[in-house]
Design a protein around this motif. Structure first.
Motif, PDB file in Angstrom:
ATOM      1  N   ARG A   1       0.875  -1.179   0.000  1.00 19.55           N
ATOM      2  CA  ARG A   1       0.000   0.000   0.000  1.00 19.55           C
ATOM      3  C   ARG A   1       0.901   1.214   0.000  1.00 19.55           C
ATOM      4  O   ARG A   1       1.788   1.335   0.841  1.00 19.55           O
ATOM      5  CB  ARG A   1      -0.911   0.026   1.233  1.00 19.55           C
TER       6      ARG A   1
ATOM      7  N   GLN B   1      -3.205   3.501  -1.031  1.00 22.55           N
ATOM      8  CA  GLN B   1      -3.743   2.776  -2.181  1.00 22.55           C
ATOM      9  C   GLN B   1      -2.994   1.461  -2.384  1.00 22.55           C
ATOM     10  O   GLN B   1      -1.760   1.433  -2.322  1.00 22.55           O
ATOM     11  CB  GLN B   1      -3.604   3.620  -3.460  1.00 22.55           C
ATOM     12  N   SER B   2      -3.722   0.390  -2.652  1.00 19.94           N
ATOM     13  CA  SER B   2      -3.065  -0.874  -2.986  1.00 19.94           C
ATOM     14  C   SER B   2      -2.240  -0.670  -4.241  1.00 19.94           C
ATOM     15  O   SER B   2      -2.673   0.008  -5.179  1.00 19.94           O
ATOM     16  CB  SER B   2      -4.105  -1.974  -3.227  1.00 19.94           C
ATOM     17  N   GLN B   3      -1.065  -1.250  -4.234  1.00 16.91           N
ATOM     18  CA  GLN B   3      -0.131  -1.026  -5.341  1.00 16.91           C
ATOM     19  C   GLN B   3       0.623  -2.321  -5.609  1.00 16.91           C
ATOM     20  O   GLN B   3       1.033  -3.011  -4.678  1.00 16.91           O
ATOM     21  CB  GLN B   3       0.861   0.077  -4.957  1.00 16.91           C
TER      22      GLN B   3
END
Length: 158
Positions: free
Chosen positions: A9, A13-15
């Motif tokens: 994250r 945001q998930s990445q």
């Protein structure tokens, strides 16, 4: 060389990204993810320009491998402001605590990490906490005043 897939994250945001086994988190942020707010000043962990927050800890991203971000929560300078500037950013502007801009993102990230741990630091604590961030342009008095004022504002929002 095989590339490593990393899930993490970044700034809430998930990445997912691919990186080389020996690629620094600084290089991943700048080259793979386009997050250029984190600066490279020395690549040896001496200047603090590349400071990020990883799972609540202040880290020099030039000393962290990108693969080490697996499953971590990473915050960069880009993640600090929302719709408006964060109080630290606003106070840096008001106090003219920035000039060339190379050290500023790292100092703001370090100051944010400090205020998350200690919302009411005294001057000695601020100086100690920011000792790993080198600034050649401003001197530190304006920076210290900006952090002190941001701490007051965060403690007593208007």
């Amino acid at each position: 060389m095989a590339r490593i897939q990393v899930e993490t994250r970044i700034n809430g945001q998930s990445q997912e990204f691919l990186c080389d086994a020996n690629q620094s988190m600084l290089d991943v942020l700048r080259e793979e993810l386009g997050l250029t707010g984190t600066k490279e000043g020395c690549a040896t962990g001496d200047c603090g320009a590349c400071s990020i927050i990883v799972d609540g800890r202040l880290v020099c991203s030039c000393l962290m491998l990108g693969a080490e971000a697996e499953g971590k929560d990473v915050e960069t300078i880009e993640g600090i402001a929302g719709e408006e500037l964060h109080p630290l950013q606003q106070k840096f502007l008001e106090h003219a605590a920035l000039q060339c801009g190379i050290c500023t993102p790292g100092i703001i990230v370090a100051a944010k990490a400090l205020l998350e741990k200690n919302p009411d630091p005294d001057e000695t604590t601020i100086r100690y906490w920011l000792a790993g961030n080198l600034c050649r342009c401003t001197g530190y008095d304006k920076i210290i005043r900006a952090v002190q004022d941001a701490a007051k504002e965060l403690a007593h929002p208007v």
